[in-house]
Design a protein around this motif. Structure first.
Motif, PDB file in Angstrom:
ATOM      1  N   MET A  35       0.845  -1.193   0.000  1.00  0.00           N
ATOM      2  CA  MET A  35       0.000   0.000   0.000  1.00  0.00           C
ATOM      3  C   MET A  35       0.883   1.247   0.000  1.00  0.00           C
ATOM      4  SD  MET A  35      -3.090   1.036   2.596  1.00  0.00           S
ATOM      5  CE  MET A  35      -4.126  -0.260   1.920  1.00  0.00           C
ATOM      6  N   GLU A  36       0.466   2.233  -0.774  1.00  0.00           N
ATOM      7  CA  GLU A  36       1.256   3.446  -0.915  1.00  0.00           C
ATOM      8  C   GLU A  36       1.301   4.228   0.392  1.00  0.00           C
ATOM      9  OE1 GLU A  36       1.359   7.523  -3.657  1.00  0.00           O
ATOM     10  OE2 GLU A  36      -0.165   5.971  -4.001  1.00  0.00           O
ATOM     11  N   VAL A  37       2.501   4.695   0.735  1.00  0.00           N
ATOM     12  CA  VAL A  37       2.704   5.469   1.955  1.00  0.00           C
ATOM     13  C   VAL A  37       2.199   6.899   1.751  1.00  0.00           C
ATOM     14  CG1 VAL A  37       4.451   6.424   3.510  1.00  0.00           C
ATOM     15  CG2 VAL A  37       4.689   4.088   2.639  1.00  0.00           C
ATOM     16  N   ILE A  38       1.481   7.423   2.733  1.00  0.00           N
ATOM     17  CA  ILE A  38       0.997   8.802   2.667  1.00  0.00           C
ATOM     18  C   ILE A  38       2.170   9.756   2.801  1.00  0.00           C
ATOM     19  CG2 ILE A  38      -0.449  10.541   3.776  1.00  0.00           C
ATOM     20  CD1 ILE A  38      -2.202   8.257   4.808  1.00  0.00           C
ATOM     21  N   GLN A  39       2.326  10.658   1.841  1.00  0.00           N
ATOM     22  CA  GLN A  39       3.387  11.650   1.861  1.00  0.00           C
ATOM     23  C   GLN A  39       2.783  13.044   1.690  1.00  0.00           C
ATOM     24  OE1 GLN A  39       6.824  10.707  -0.572  1.00  0.00           O
ATOM     25  NE2 GLN A  39       6.281   8.534  -0.632  1.00  0.00           N
ATOM     26  N   PHE A  40       3.386  14.032   2.339  1.00  0.00           N
ATOM     27  CA  PHE A  40       2.885  15.393   2.230  1.00  0.00           C
ATOM     28  C   PHE A  40       4.012  16.377   2.543  1.00  0.00           C
ATOM     29  CE2 PHE A  40       2.487  14.063   6.562  1.00  0.00           C
ATOM     30  CZ  PHE A  40       2.694  15.183   7.348  1.00  0.00           C
ATOM     31  N   ASP A  41       3.827  17.600   2.119  1.00  0.00           N
ATOM     32  CA  ASP A  41       4.803  18.658   2.369  1.00  0.00           C
ATOM     33  C   ASP A  41       4.252  19.638   3.387  1.00  0.00           C
ATOM     34  OD1 ASP A  41       6.724  17.721   0.516  1.00  0.00           O
ATOM     35  OD2 ASP A  41       5.575  18.596  -1.131  1.00  0.00           O
ATOM     36  N   PHE A  42       5.119  20.068   4.316  1.00  0.00           N
ATOM     37  CA  PHE A  42       4.696  21.008   5.352  1.00  0.00           C
ATOM     38  C   PHE A  42       5.897  21.850   5.752  1.00  0.00           C
ATOM     39  CE2 PHE A  42       3.909  22.021   9.905  1.00  0.00           C
ATOM     40  CZ  PHE A  42       2.751  22.780   9.722  1.00  0.00           C
ATOM     41  N   LEU A  43       5.733  23.179   5.659  1.00  0.00           N
ATOM     42  CA  LEU A  43       6.790  24.132   6.005  1.00  0.00           C
ATOM     43  C   LEU A  43       8.095  23.816   5.261  1.00  0.00           C
ATOM     44  CD1 LEU A  43       6.250  24.493   9.872  1.00  0.00           C
ATOM     45  CD2 LEU A  43       5.434  26.001   8.049  1.00  0.00           C
ATOM     46  N   LEU A  77       7.365  15.152   4.359  1.00  0.00           N
ATOM     47  CA  LEU A  77       7.023  14.274   5.481  1.00  0.00           C
ATOM     48  C   LEU A  77       6.148  13.120   5.015  1.00  0.00           C
ATOM     49  CD1 LEU A  77       6.148  17.136   7.989  1.00  0.00           C
ATOM     50  CD2 LEU A  77       8.368  16.049   7.612  1.00  0.00           C
ATOM     51  N   GLN A  78       5.958  12.137   5.909  1.00  0.00           N
ATOM     52  CA  GLN A  78       5.112  10.996   5.553  1.00  0.00           C
ATOM     53  C   GLN A  78       4.517  10.339   6.798  1.00  0.00           C
ATOM     54  OE1 GLN A  78       8.128   8.597   3.477  1.00  0.00           O
ATOM     55  NE2 GLN A  78       8.093   7.126   5.165  1.00  0.00           N
ATOM     56  N   GLU A  79       3.538   9.501   6.584  1.00  0.00           N
ATOM     57  CA  GLU A  79       2.861   8.692   7.606  1.00  0.00           C
ATOM     58  C   GLU A  79       2.385   9.504   8.818  1.00  0.00           C
ATOM     59  OE1 GLU A  79       4.138   4.402   7.860  1.00  0.00           O
ATOM     60  OE2 GLU A  79       6.081   5.353   7.520  1.00  0.00           O
ATOM     61  N   PRO A  80       1.489  10.449   8.605  1.00  0.00           N
ATOM     62  CA  PRO A  80       0.984  11.244   9.740  1.00  0.00           C
ATOM     63  C   PRO A  80       0.215  10.408  10.761  1.00  0.00           C
ATOM     64  CG  PRO A  80      -0.349  11.628   7.771  1.00  0.00           C
ATOM     65  CD  PRO A  80       0.850  10.850   7.334  1.00  0.00           C
ATOM     66  N   MET A  81      -0.448   9.341  10.305  1.00  0.00           N
ATOM     67  CA  MET A  81      -1.205   8.509  11.238  1.00  0.00           C
ATOM     68  C   MET A  81      -0.280   7.757  12.191  1.00  0.00           C
ATOM     69  SD  MET A  81      -4.204   9.334  10.548  1.00  0.00           S
ATOM     70  CE  MET A  81      -5.103   8.181  11.579  1.00  0.00           C
ATOM     71  N   ALA A  82       0.892   7.381  11.687  1.00  0.00           N
ATOM     72  CA  ALA A  82       1.872   6.712  12.550  1.00  0.00           C
ATOM     73  C   ALA A  82       2.322   7.653  13.657  1.00  0.00           C
ATOM     74  CB  ALA A  82       3.065   6.237  11.730  1.00  0.00           C
ATOM     75  N   LEU A  83       2.522   8.926  13.307  1.00  0.00           N
ATOM     76  CA  LEU A  83       2.881   9.922  14.316  1.00  0.00           C
ATOM     77  C   LEU A  83       1.764  10.060  15.342  1.00  0.00           C
ATOM     78  CD1 LEU A  83       4.840  12.245  15.228  1.00  0.00           C
ATOM     79  CD2 LEU A  83       3.364  13.772  13.906  1.00  0.00           C
ATOM     80  N   LEU A  84       0.529  10.161  14.865  1.00  0.00           N
ATOM     81  CA  LEU A  84      -0.618  10.342  15.763  1.00  0.00           C
ATOM     82  C   LEU A  84      -0.758   9.184  16.741  1.00  0.00           C
ATOM     83  CD1 LEU A  84      -3.229  11.785  16.616  1.00  0.00           C
ATOM     84  CD2 LEU A  84      -4.406  10.519  14.796  1.00  0.00           C
TER      85      LEU A  84
END
Length: 218
Positions: free
Chosen positions: A1-9, A13-20
């Protein structure tokens, strides 16, 4: 499954749910560490250190997932190392229940040989599976099977029932991880395992509170 990636500041970054989920677990661990400080006994000391080190592990775990683009596997090492240390303290805690657990001296050495061995293997191979195996052996072996034997032998060990329930709840996470059971991109195998882990350590906490209360009345 594709890893969620996003840009911030300006950061990739990636895998925000793992951080949460990691930080939710960490928050509860620090809460449990504080609350269990009410009870003064040897077993409780080791379990408090378990919650402290496991909390630190999950703080680093969330960051390791989030900043993987920059840190790679090196960013995961602190989480893995603290996780194995936490497993060792959980095993020690199980052996230290006064007048309930009377292990042989070598049992203490086996705990740390196991945890250190799997920790070194995970770092050398860059594979989380060794950390997972260490956790599985700790929880099934000590907070599961050993807890069940203690409960059968001693009428004052009924509080361990809550910890055994936690282990039973946690068991599916092994299969989720091995068979890579991803429900959704926003709820993958790691997220599911984190949810089960949170419930499990909450059950451990309930058992330890009962033990601490009983000890305080003795």
């Amino acid at each position: 499954m594709e890893v969620i990636q996003f840009d911030f500041l300006g950061l990739h970054l990636q895998e925000p749910m793992a951080l949460l989920f990691n930080w939710i677990i960490a928050g509860f661990c620090f809460f449990a560490f504080s609350k269990l400080g009410t009870y003064k006994n040897e077993a409780n000391f080791y379990w408090r250190v378990f919650y402290l080190t496991f909390g630190i592990s999950t703080v680093f775990g969330g960051l390791g997932h989030l900043f993987f683009h920059y840190t790679g596997f090196f960013g995961k090492y602190p989480s893995w190392i603290f996780g194995c240390v936490a497993n060792g303290f959980a095993g020690m805690g199980m052996l230290k229940f006064r007048e309930i657990s009377t292990p042989k001296n070598y049992a203490y050495y086996l705990i740390w040989i196991k945890s250190i061995g799997f920790c070194v293997a995970s770092v050398l191979t860059q594979k989380f599976i060794f950390v997972a195996v260490d956790a599985i052996l700790t929880y099934i072996g000590y907070t599961g099977i050993y807890a069940y034997l203690l409960m059968k032998r001693n009428e004052h060990a009924k509080f361990l029932r809550k910890m055994i329930v936690g282990v039973v709840i946690l068991l599916p996470s092994a299969f989720i991880f091995i068979f890579k059971l991803n429900v959704h991109q926003w709820l993958n195998k790691d997220d599911l395992s984190h949810i089960l882990m949170f419930i499990a350590i909450y059950c451990f906490y309930l058992g330890l509170k009962e033990w601490g209360s009983n000890e305080a009345r003795v």
